[in-house]
Design a protein around this motif. Structure first.
Motif, PDB file in Angstrom:
ATOM      1  N   ALA A 141       0.820  -1.214   0.000  1.00  0.00           N
ATOM      2  CA  ALA A 141       0.000   0.000   0.000  1.00  0.00           C
ATOM      3  C   ALA A 141       0.855   1.265   0.000  1.00  0.00           C
ATOM      4  N   ASP A 142       1.824   1.310  -0.897  1.00  0.00           N
ATOM      5  CA  ASP A 142       2.667   2.510  -0.964  1.00  0.00           C
ATOM      6  C   ASP A 142       1.847   3.761  -1.308  1.00  0.00           C
ATOM      7  N   CYS A 143       0.676   3.538  -1.935  1.00  0.00           N
ATOM      8  CA  CYS A 143      -0.192   4.671  -2.290  1.00  0.00           C
ATOM      9  C   CYS A 143      -0.846   5.303  -1.058  1.00  0.00           C
ATOM     10  N   LEU A 144      -0.801   4.616   0.095  1.00  0.00           N
ATOM     11  CA  LEU A 144      -1.466   5.133   1.289  1.00  0.00           C
ATOM     12  C   LEU A 144      -0.531   5.931   2.193  1.00  0.00           C
ATOM     13  N   SER A 145       0.701   6.160   1.706  1.00  0.00           N
ATOM     14  CA  SER A 145       1.669   6.851   2.557  1.00  0.00           C
ATOM     15  C   SER A 145       2.734   7.515   1.702  1.00  0.00           C
ATOM     16  N   SER A 146       3.383   8.521   2.259  1.00  0.00           N
ATOM     17  CA  SER A 146       4.552   9.106   1.602  1.00  0.00           C
ATOM     18  C   SER A 146       5.790   8.250   1.857  1.00  0.00           C
ATOM     19  N   LYS A 147       5.664   7.284   2.798  1.00  0.00           N
ATOM     20  CA  LYS A 147       6.797   6.398   3.093  1.00  0.00           C
ATOM     21  C   LYS A 147       6.858   5.279   2.053  1.00  0.00           C
ATOM     22  N   LYS A 148       8.046   4.660   1.951  1.00  0.00           N
ATOM     23  CA  LYS A 148       8.189   3.510   1.051  1.00  0.00           C
ATOM     24  C   LYS A 148       8.035   2.203   1.833  1.00  0.00           C
ATOM     25  N   ASN A 149       7.852   1.105   1.096  1.00  0.00           N
ATOM     26  CA  ASN A 149       7.757  -0.234   1.710  1.00  0.00           C
ATOM     27  C   ASN A 149       6.633  -0.317   2.743  1.00  0.00           C
ATOM     28  N   VAL A 150       5.449   0.092   2.360  1.00  0.00           N
ATOM     29  CA  VAL A 150       4.309   0.090   3.273  1.00  0.00           C
ATOM     30  C   VAL A 150       3.355  -1.036   2.893  1.00  0.00           C
ATOM     31  N   PHE A 151       2.910  -1.800   3.869  1.00  0.00           N
ATOM     32  CA  PHE A 151       1.799  -2.698   3.584  1.00  0.00           C
ATOM     33  C   PHE A 151       0.690  -2.524   4.607  1.00  0.00           C
ATOM     34  N   LYS A 152      -0.521  -2.878   4.167  1.00  0.00           N
ATOM     35  CA  LYS A 152      -1.715  -2.708   4.993  1.00  0.00           C
ATOM     36  C   LYS A 152      -2.218  -4.055   5.456  1.00  0.00           C
ATOM     37  N   LEU A 153      -2.558  -4.113   6.725  1.00  0.00           N
ATOM     38  CA  LEU A 153      -3.171  -5.295   7.319  1.00  0.00           C
ATOM     39  C   LEU A 153      -4.584  -4.924   7.738  1.00  0.00           C
TER      40      LEU A 153
END
Ligand code: I3P
Length: 128
Positions: free
Chosen positions: A81-93
């Motif tokens: 979910a990189d689209c949900l944050s300005s950070k990289k390497n993001v995933f959503k649970l």
């Protein structure tokens, strides 16, 4: 104790530091509050502890630290979910109860490992 007490003992799958923020509670959107969390994947649960480094050395000892929260992985969904944050390497649970968390680290390989290990537990629970 039952004959299958071995298989009923929760298995420690993984533990480490990740950046974490909760973004929904029961389907209701929350304001992000990113914090470093000590994350433990054990049995069917992902358990969050406050970052040991943010506490005084005497206050944090393995085994005498209470979890901040715990997530049941049965029926949970994972997605990058990189689209949900300005950070990289993001995933959503996302849990069955409609709680959503973002998890992140600057280290790509570490995030992929976490993603794959959590997905493995979700898949195992689906087959049970
Ligand atoms: C939020 C904060 C978060 C940021 C979020 C901001 O501002 O900067 O770090 O999320 O972006 O709204 P505040 O501290 O004022 O609450 P990311 O770091 O994940 O981008 P967002 O609103 O676009 O989610």
């Amino acid at each position: 104790s039952s004959p299958d007490s071995d298989s009923s003992k929760p298995e420690l799958e993984k533990a480490g530091l990740l950046n974490k923020t909760k973004i929904s509670e029961g389907g209701r959107k929350l304001r992000k509050n990113w914090n470093q969390s000590w994350v433990v994947l054990v049995g069917n649960s992902l358990v969050f502890f406050k970052d040991p480094k943010s506490q005084t050395p005497s206050s944090w000892k393995p085994g005498n630290s209470r979890p901040e929260s715990s997530v049941d992985l049965r029926g949970a969904q994972l997605e990058f979910a990189d689209c949900l944050s300005s950070k990289k390497n993001v995933f959503k649970l996302r849990t069955v109860t409609g709680n959503e968390f973002l998890l992140q680290s600057e280290t790509d390989s570490l995030v992929r490992e976490w993603y794959n290990t959590i997905q493995g537990v979700i898949d195992r629970l689906e087959r049970e």
